[in-house]
Design a protein around this motif. Structure first.
Motif, PDB file in Angstrom:
ATOM      1  N   THR A   1      25.926  37.692   3.767  1.00 12.58           N
ATOM      2  CA  THR A   1      25.438  36.360   4.132  1.00 12.58           C
ATOM      3  C   THR A   1      25.749  35.392   2.997  1.00 12.58           C
ATOM      4  OG1 THR A   1      23.644  37.467   5.284  1.00 12.58           O
ATOM      5  CG2 THR A   1      23.375  35.103   4.902  1.00 12.58           C
ATOM      6  N   VAL A   2      26.276  34.227   3.382  1.00 12.93           N
ATOM      7  CA  VAL A   2      26.582  33.181   2.392  1.00 12.93           C
ATOM      8  C   VAL A   2      25.273  32.494   2.006  1.00 12.93           C
ATOM      9  CG1 VAL A   2      27.793  31.001   2.029  1.00 12.93           C
ATOM     10  CG2 VAL A   2      28.877  32.826   3.371  1.00 12.93           C
ATOM     11  N   ARG A   3      25.050  32.323   0.690  1.00 11.67           N
ATOM     12  CA  ARG A   3      23.813  31.678   0.238  1.00 11.67           C
ATOM     13  C   ARG A   3      24.113  30.254  -0.269  1.00 11.67           C
ATOM     14  NH1 ARG A   3      20.618  36.507  -2.878  1.00 11.67           N
ATOM     15  NH2 ARG A   3      22.019  35.929  -4.569  1.00 11.67           N
ATOM     16  N   ALA A   4      23.054  29.486  -0.457  1.00 11.14           N
ATOM     17  CA  ALA A   4      23.209  28.044  -0.755  1.00 11.14           C
ATOM     18  C   ALA A   4      24.044  27.776  -2.006  1.00 11.14           C
ATOM     19  CB  ALA A   4      21.834  27.407  -0.900  1.00 11.14           C
ATOM     20  N   ASP A   5      23.993  28.670  -2.995  1.00  7.42           N
ATOM     21  CA  ASP A   5      24.708  28.417  -4.264  1.00  7.42           C
ATOM     22  C   ASP A   5      26.123  29.008  -4.277  1.00  7.42           C
ATOM     23  OD1 ASP A   5      24.125  31.081  -4.291  1.00  7.42           O
ATOM     24  OD2 ASP A   5      23.215  31.109  -6.287  1.00  7.42           O
ATOM     25  N   GLY A   6      26.585  29.499  -3.128  1.00  6.08           N
ATOM     26  CA  GLY A   6      27.949  30.048  -3.074  1.00  6.08           C
ATOM     27  C   GLY A   6      27.998  31.525  -3.422  1.00  6.08           C
ATOM     28  N   SER A   7      26.829  32.110  -3.703  1.00  8.79           N
ATOM     29  CA  SER A   7      26.817  33.569  -3.869  1.00  8.79           C
ATOM     30  C   SER A   7      26.702  34.195  -2.472  1.00  8.79           C
ATOM     31  CB  SER A   7      25.647  34.012  -4.757  1.00  8.79           C
ATOM     32  OG  SER A   7      24.427  33.687  -4.124  1.00  8.79           O
ATOM     33  N   ILE A   8      26.927  35.509  -2.384  1.00  6.17           N
ATOM     34  CA  ILE A   8      26.767  36.192  -1.095  1.00  6.17           C
ATOM     35  C   ILE A   8      25.889  37.425  -1.301  1.00  6.17           C
ATOM     36  CG2 ILE A   8      28.950  35.354  -0.140  1.00  6.17           C
ATOM     37  CD1 ILE A   8      30.171  38.127  -0.676  1.00  6.17           C
ATOM     38  N   GLU A   9      25.289  37.890  -0.187  1.00  2.00           N
ATOM     39  CA  GLU A   9      24.378  39.036  -0.259  1.00  2.00           C
ATOM     40  C   GLU A   9      24.786  40.055   0.790  1.00  2.00           C
ATOM     41  OE1 GLU A   9      20.383  37.985   0.703  1.00  2.00           O
ATOM     42  OE2 GLU A   9      19.646  40.034   0.446  1.00  2.00           O
ATOM     43  N   CYS A  10      24.911  41.299   0.344  1.00  2.00           N
ATOM     44  CA  CYS A  10      25.226  42.387   1.275  1.00  2.00           C
ATOM     45  C   CYS A  10      24.357  43.569   0.859  1.00  2.00           C
ATOM     46  CB  CYS A  10      26.706  42.741   1.196  1.00  2.00           C
ATOM     47  SG  CYS A  10      27.163  44.140   2.224  1.00  2.00           S
ATOM     48  N   GLY A  11      23.251  43.759   1.552  1.00  2.00           N
ATOM     49  CA  GLY A  11      22.313  44.819   1.151  1.00  2.00           C
ATOM     50  C   GLY A  11      21.838  44.558  -0.264  1.00  2.00           C
ATOM     51  N   LYS A  12      22.036  45.578  -1.105  1.00  2.00           N
ATOM     52  CA  LYS A  12      21.563  45.468  -2.497  1.00  2.00           C
ATOM     53  C   LYS A  12      22.515  44.628  -3.357  1.00  2.00           C
ATOM     54  CE  LYS A  12      21.007  49.806  -3.742  1.00  2.00           C
ATOM     55  NZ  LYS A  12      21.800  50.678  -3.558  1.00  2.00           N
TER      56      LYS A  12
ATOM     57  N   GLY B   1      30.335  22.004   3.147  1.00  2.00           N
ATOM     58  CA  GLY B   1      29.915  22.291   4.525  1.00  2.00           C
ATOM     59  C   GLY B   1      30.981  23.008   5.346  1.00  2.00           C
ATOM     60  N   LEU B   2      32.029  23.488   4.686  1.00  2.00           N
ATOM     61  CA  LEU B   2      33.093  24.164   5.443  1.00  2.00           C
ATOM     62  C   LEU B   2      32.706  25.594   5.781  1.00  2.00           C
ATOM     63  CD1 LEU B   2      35.998  22.597   3.418  1.00  2.00           C
ATOM     64  CD2 LEU B   2      35.586  22.282   5.861  1.00  2.00           C
ATOM     65  N   LEU B   3      31.824  26.189   5.007  1.00  2.00           N
ATOM     66  CA  LEU B   3      31.168  27.463   5.353  1.00  2.00           C
ATOM     67  C   LEU B   3      29.694  27.260   4.988  1.00  2.00           C
ATOM     68  CD1 LEU B   3      33.518  30.324   4.100  1.00  2.00           C
ATOM     69  CD2 LEU B   3      32.734  29.978   6.421  1.00  2.00           C
ATOM     70  N   LYS B   4      28.862  27.150   6.010  1.00  2.00           N
ATOM     71  CA  LYS B   4      27.460  26.763   5.742  1.00  2.00           C
ATOM     72  C   LYS B   4      26.658  27.948   5.195  1.00  2.00           C
ATOM     73  CE  LYS B   4      26.973  22.876   8.817  1.00  2.00           C
ATOM     74  NZ  LYS B   4      28.375  22.638   9.030  1.00  2.00           N
ATOM     75  N   PRO B   5      25.648  27.665   4.343  1.00  2.00           N
ATOM     76  CA  PRO B   5      24.751  28.749   3.908  1.00  2.00           C
ATOM     77  C   PRO B   5      24.176  29.432   5.156  1.00  2.00           C
ATOM     78  CG  PRO B   5      24.266  26.712   2.723  1.00  2.00           C
ATOM     79  CD  PRO B   5      25.272  26.362   3.765  1.00  2.00           C
ATOM     80  N   GLY B   6      24.088  30.747   5.119  1.00  2.00           N
ATOM     81  CA  GLY B   6      23.590  31.506   6.272  1.00  2.00           C
ATOM     82  C   GLY B   6      24.732  32.074   7.117  1.00  2.00           C
ATOM     83  N   THR B   7      25.993  31.591   6.897  1.00  2.00           N
ATOM     84  CA  THR B   7      27.130  32.105   7.673  1.00  2.00           C
ATOM     85  C   THR B   7      27.332  33.592   7.356  1.00  2.00           C
ATOM     86  OG1 THR B   7      28.212  29.970   7.513  1.00  2.00           O
ATOM     87  CG2 THR B   7      29.627  31.814   8.130  1.00  2.00           C
ATOM     88  N   GLU B   8      27.686  34.348   8.389  1.00  2.00           N
ATOM     89  CA  GLU B   8      27.982  35.765   8.159  1.00  2.00           C
ATOM     90  C   GLU B   8      29.484  35.916   7.886  1.00  2.00           C
ATOM     91  OE1 GLU B   8      27.850  38.318  11.520  1.00  2.00           O
ATOM     92  OE2 GLU B   8      27.885  40.107  10.272  1.00  2.00           O
ATOM     93  N   ILE B   9      29.793  36.579   6.790  1.00  2.00           N
ATOM     94  CA  ILE B   9      31.206  36.886   6.502  1.00  2.00           C
ATOM     95  C   ILE B   9      31.364  38.414   6.448  1.00  2.00           C
ATOM     96  CG2 ILE B   9      31.716  34.689   5.338  1.00  2.00           C
ATOM     97  CD1 ILE B   9      31.432  36.062   2.665  1.00  2.00           C
ATOM     98  N   PHE B  10      32.564  38.894   6.723  1.00  2.00           N
ATOM     99  CA  PHE B  10      32.753  40.349   6.840  1.00  2.00           C
ATOM    100  C   PHE B  10      34.187  40.707   6.445  1.00  2.00           C
ATOM    101  CE2 PHE B  10      32.848  37.897  10.721  1.00  2.00           C
ATOM    102  CZ  PHE B  10      34.161  38.037  11.129  1.00  2.00           C
ATOM    103  N   ASP B  11      34.395  41.983   6.102  1.00  2.00           N
ATOM    104  CA  ASP B  11      35.765  42.401   5.784  1.00  2.00           C
ATOM    105  C   ASP B  11      36.526  42.605   7.091  1.00  2.00           C
ATOM    106  OD1 ASP B  11      34.097  44.873   6.148  1.00  2.00           O
ATOM    107  OD2 ASP B  11      36.090  45.779   6.010  1.00  2.00           O
ATOM    108  N   LYS B  12      37.839  42.693   7.006  1.00  2.00           N
ATOM    109  CA  LYS B  12      38.669  42.696   8.217  1.00  2.00           C
ATOM    110  C   LYS B  12      38.301  43.819   9.188  1.00  2.00           C
ATOM    111  CE  LYS B  12      43.303  41.561   9.515  1.00  2.00           C
ATOM    112  NZ  LYS B  12      44.692  41.587   9.149  1.00  2.00           N
ATOM    113  N   LYS B  13      37.957  45.011   8.608  1.00  2.00           N
ATOM    114  CA  LYS B  13      37.635  46.145   9.498  1.00  2.00           C
ATOM    115  C   LYS B  13      36.149  46.173   9.850  1.00  2.00           C
ATOM    116  CE  LYS B  13      41.350  49.124   7.907  1.00  2.00           C
ATOM    117  NZ  LYS B  13      41.674  50.114   6.891  1.00  2.00           N
ATOM    118  N   ARG B  14      35.442  45.153   9.443  1.00  2.00           N
ATOM    119  CA  ARG B  14      34.004  44.986   9.705  1.00  2.00           C
ATOM    120  C   ARG B  14      33.194  46.181   9.219  1.00  2.00           C
ATOM    121  NH1 ARG B  14      32.547  40.575  13.337  1.00  2.00           N
ATOM    122  NH2 ARG B  14      34.416  39.655  14.216  1.00  2.00           N
TER     123      ARG B  14
END
Ligand SMILES: C[S@@+](CC[C@H](N)C(=O)[O-])C[C@H]1O[C@@H](n2cnc3c(N)ncnc32)[C@H](O)[C@@H]1O
Length: 381
Positions: free
Chosen positions: A322-333, A304-317
């Motif tokens: 998006t963080v998913r429930a299984d610890g994978s992330i999705e960015c477009g394709k 629960g330290l980073l909840k599923p659905g949290t938005e993460i981004f690179d430093k320069k944005r």
């Protein structure tokens, strides 16, 4: 060296999986008297983490040495440094190194310091016994003794050999702490220190050097910081004035010494008595990533330290995911682990997702590595 010539040199057979010894049963903080080979025979197999040895140099100095002004040079002419022949010295070297090998833990290591007079002989014997040389370190002296007769180059260094029990042993090396000590540059194998002088040099009641070959504390500080942890047991078979014991105590390491000369033992005991251990908080050093426990990003999400659905981004944005429930992330394709998605988006050969991706917490932008830190902190409780 009459007594030493009789030493039996055959190393004892090592039991492959001798159980580690409870260190409380060892003579910690004691200087064992007499010949170190006999003294070490009283120690159990597999009980010591590190040996630091500064054995006799076998200098073979003939007669007195004077400076050009006629004053006498305080050279090493003592009985403990005299051997009848190279063969006698080699037999002695084999005997003490074999005992060190027996008392060292399988992942323990050995340091030995010497000059051109003995270091090549010692190196050959330790290889013959099965030690595996990890480095030879050159200690370059900033203030060496001149070559008074002007017949050779000034002898301005000594050599230290660092060796593990064997090629496969998992010896200890605080790589990160050494790099930090060296202003973020990898620590090299040439070390520069002055010889022991000034206030550090121990004197007897008449103001003469208490010992002819007292080593600088800075040298031992580096050796122990690099290759031991707090609480480790360090054995010095040639204790002299106890430089190893003093620095071990300062750095929260345990020590055992051997010294045949009563005067040196007395000096060493008084010196170590006065030494104050550093506070535990000062002993924490920088750790290599690989010595930190591995944490999966999924475990951070699960906790629960980073909840599923949290938005993460690179430093320069440039990218957000998006963080998913299984610890994978999705960015477009792109979908997958924090590392693989970061790598694909940048077209890079690799990516450390922990430092590439960031999140917002309490109005602050932090790398997701901060969440891993919180996870590790919570798992320590
Ligand atoms: C080169 S000095 C070590 C100096 C020490 N590193 C220091 O900083 O003071 C070697 C020491 O080993 C001791 N020694 C020599 N042969 C020994 C032996 N067989 N057993 C125990 N001690 C010995 C000598 O008395 C001498 O103090």
């Amino acid at each position: 060296m009459g007594e030493l010539t009789k030493i039996r040199t055959a190393p004892r057979v090592r039991t492959a999986k001798a159980p580690a010894v409870d260190k409380r049963s060892l003579p910690l903080g004691q200087i064992l008297e007499g010949d170190c080979v006999a003294a070490m025979r009283e120690l159990p197999d597999n009980s010591v983490d590190l040996v630091f040895a500064d054995p006799p140099y076998n200098l073979q100095l003939g007669g007195d040495l004077n400076r050009p002004d006629g004053s006498h040079v305080d050279a090493v002419t003592d009985e403990w440094d005299r051997f009848d022949s190279f063969a006698t010295y080699d037999a002695f070297t084999r005997a003490w190194l074999a005992e060190c090998r027996r008392v060292l833990k399988p992942d323990g290591a050995l340091w030995v310091i010497g000059s051109y007079h003995n270091i090549y002989r010692v190196g050959a014997v330790l290889q013959d016994l099965g030690f595996w040389i990890l480095n030879d370190i050159v200690w370059r002296k900033t203030n060496p003794m001149p070559n008074f007769r002007g017949t050779r180059f000034t002898n301005a260094h000594e050599t230290l050999i660092w060796a593990s029990q064997g090629e496969k042993s998992r010896y200890h090396f605080n790589y990160r702490a050494m790099k930090t000590l060296n202003d973020e540059l990898q620590m090299r194998s040439d070390w520069t220190f002055p010889i022991c002088s000034g206030g550090e040099r121990l004197k007897d009641e008449d103001g003469h050097k208490a010992h002819p070959t007292q080593k600088p504390e800075a040298l031992l500080y580096r050796v122990l910081l690099a290759t031991t942890e707090a609480g480790d047991v360090v054995l010095d078979p040639f204790f002299g004035t106890g430089t190893t014991g003093a620095i071990a105590k300062r750095l929260g390491r345990e020590w055992i010494g051997c010294e045949r000369e009563a005067d040196y033992r007395k000096v060493a005991r008084a010196r170590i008595e006065k030494e104050l251990p550093l506070d535990e908080s000062a002993l924490t050093t920088m750790q290599s990533r690989k010595t930190q426990p591995r944490v999966a990003f999924g475990a951070v999400v699960e906790a629960g330290l980073l909840k599923p659905g949290t938005e993460i981004f690179d430093k320069k944005r440039r990218w957000s995911a998006t963080v998913r429930a299984d610890g994978s992330i999705e960015c477009g394709k792109e979908t997958g682990s924090i590392h693989l998605v970061g790598k694909a988006l940048q077209g890079a050969p690799s990516c450390n997702g922990w430092t590439f991706w960031h999140y917002e917490a309490g109005g602050e932008v932090k790398p997701i590595d901060a969440a891993r830190g919180l996870y590790l902190l919570a798992s320590e409780d």
